[in-house]
Design an enzyme around this catalytic site. Structure first.
Site, PDB file in Angstrom:
ATOM      1  N   ASP A  42      11.328   7.999   3.782  1.00 44.68           N
ATOM      2  CA  ASP A  42      12.721   8.320   3.454  1.00 44.68           C
ATOM      3  C   ASP A  42      12.790   9.204   2.209  1.00 44.68           C
ATOM      4  O   ASP A  42      13.865   9.675   1.823  1.00 44.68           O
ATOM      5  CB  ASP A  42      13.577   7.044   3.323  1.00 44.68           C
ATOM      6  CG  ASP A  42      13.062   6.069   2.283  1.00 44.68           C
ATOM      7  OD1 ASP A  42      12.025   6.356   1.654  1.00 44.68           O
ATOM      8  OD2 ASP A  42      13.704   5.016   2.100  1.00 44.68           O
ATOM      9  N   LYS A 110       8.388   1.279   8.667  1.00 41.62           N
ATOM     10  CA  LYS A 110       8.090   0.701   7.346  1.00 41.62           C
ATOM     11  C   LYS A 110       9.401   0.206   6.750  1.00 41.62           C
ATOM     12  O   LYS A 110      10.426   0.896   6.847  1.00 41.62           O
ATOM     13  CB  LYS A 110       7.427   1.738   6.433  1.00 41.62           C
ATOM     14  CG  LYS A 110       7.186   1.193   5.015  1.00 41.62           C
ATOM     15  CD  LYS A 110       6.156   2.012   4.248  1.00 41.62           C
ATOM     16  CE  LYS A 110       6.666   3.306   3.670  1.00 41.62           C
ATOM     17  NZ  LYS A 110       7.798   3.163   2.727  1.00 41.62           N
ATOM     18  N   GLU A 112      11.170  -1.609   3.269  1.00 47.99           N
ATOM     19  CA  GLU A 112      11.014  -1.953   1.849  1.00 47.99           C
ATOM     20  C   GLU A 112      11.456  -3.381   1.570  1.00 47.99           C
ATOM     21  O   GLU A 112      12.471  -3.837   2.100  1.00 47.99           O
ATOM     22  CB  GLU A 112      11.859  -1.007   0.982  1.00 47.99           C
ATOM     23  CG  GLU A 112      11.177   0.312   0.749  1.00 47.99           C
ATOM     24  CD  GLU A 112      11.883   1.179  -0.273  1.00 47.99           C
ATOM     25  OE1 GLU A 112      12.627   0.670  -1.132  1.00 47.99           O
ATOM     26  OE2 GLU A 112      11.677   2.407  -0.205  1.00 47.99           O
ATOM     27  N   GLU A 179       3.420  -0.043  -4.228  1.00 46.69           N
ATOM     28  CA  GLU A 179       3.791   1.140  -5.020  1.00 46.69           C
ATOM     29  C   GLU A 179       3.946   0.769  -6.494  1.00 46.69           C
ATOM     30  O   GLU A 179       4.667  -0.172  -6.844  1.00 46.69           O
ATOM     31  CB  GLU A 179       5.098   1.746  -4.474  1.00 46.69           C
ATOM     32  CG  GLU A 179       5.535   2.968  -5.281  1.00 46.69           C
ATOM     33  CD  GLU A 179       6.571   3.848  -4.600  1.00 46.69           C
ATOM     34  OE1 GLU A 179       6.938   3.594  -3.437  1.00 46.69           O
ATOM     35  OE2 GLU A 179       7.011   4.814  -5.266  1.00 46.69           O
TER      36      GLU A 179
END
Ligand code: KIV
Length: 262
Positions: A42, A110, A112, A179
């Protein structure tokens, strides 16, 4: 490449590589490389559309870019980010977005974060769609985090990260992105999980690495975080080529006879 190969690579200790991609022309170049996984992130909202955050990505935007990339990389495992806030709007909303992304050509999605939408992850996996988790710095939560900063530095948040990673594994995720997490914490999570971890700003003790394509190619003009390595000075090289074209047109050197028709 499929999720079984990806899991086998962890078992064999072979590092995984993943890059973002947003369009057909770059996808065709990636198709000729050894890169293992392609992610329609994104981050497209920022890198390609110039928005200030990834919160501007929509199902339509992600589907359009997924379809373009899928046409260019039929030989790679293709994952697309679920745009905010689809996974927070309950199972029907999430599934209708997943449906659009899969029809556009994604092979996995994916998502988050973790807390509060484990049921959505479980449902998507139970429907036969592989889900990659994403923990640590969550760009979709940038406003709550107060900026893009390293996560999991104190003991409490370190333990929370480990719990979240174990929950995602239990919910059926086939892999998880970490991350901006301290290297030792990412290493510990990697040891505790059976599924592979893919790091970005998470040090070397993870099962694979991901970078945003435009960062890796040096095409991003903004200040880069410390974890980015530019493997090419793309912006400079492209500007040089454009200036050469400009100069040669001005000096009457382009087009030459061989570039013209009789
Ligand atoms: O959207 C994206 O580019 C990502 C990567 C940073 C992993 O999620």
């Amino acid at each position: 490449m499929n999720i079984l190969d990806i899991q086998k690579m962890k078992a064999e200790g072979t590092k995984l590589t993943m890059v973002t991609c947003y369009d057909y022309s770059f996808a065709r170049i990636i198709a000729q490389t050894g890169i293992d996984i392609v992610l329609v992130g994104d981050s497209v909202a920022m890198v390609v559309h110039g928005h200030p955050t990834t919160l501007h990505a929509t199902t339509e935007m992600m589907s359009l870019h997924t379809a373009a990339v899928a046409r260019g990389v039929p030989n790679k495992f293709l994952i697309t980010d679920l745009p905010f806030p689809k996974h927070r709007q309950g199972i029907p909303e999430a599934m209708s977005c997943v449906d659009a992304l899969m029809k556009a050509g994604a092979q996995a999605v994916k998502i988050e974060g973790c807390e509060g939408h484990e049921d959505v992850v479980r449902h998507i996996v139970g429907s036969g769609i592989p889900v990659m988790g994403h923990l640590g710095l969550l760009p979709q939560s940038v406003n709550r985090l107060g900026g893009y900063r390293v996560q999991g530095r104190d003991n409490k948040s370190h333990e929370r990260l480990l719990d979240q990673a174990l929950s995602l594994e239990a919910a059926g995720c086939f892999s998880v992105v970490l991350e901006c997490v301290p290297a030792t914490i990412a290493g510990e999570i990697t040891k505790r999980l059976r599924i592979p971890t893919i790091g970005i700003g998470a040090g070397p003790q993870v099962d694979g690495q991901v970078l945003v394509l435009h960062d890796l190619l040096g095409m991003t003009m903004d200040l880069q975080p410390r974890f980015v390595r530019r493997f090419l000075n793309g912006a400079d090289r492209i500007a040089e080529a454009l200036n050469t074209f400009h100069d040669e047109v001005k000096r009457g050197m382009f087009p030459a006879e061989k570039e013209s028709y009789e």
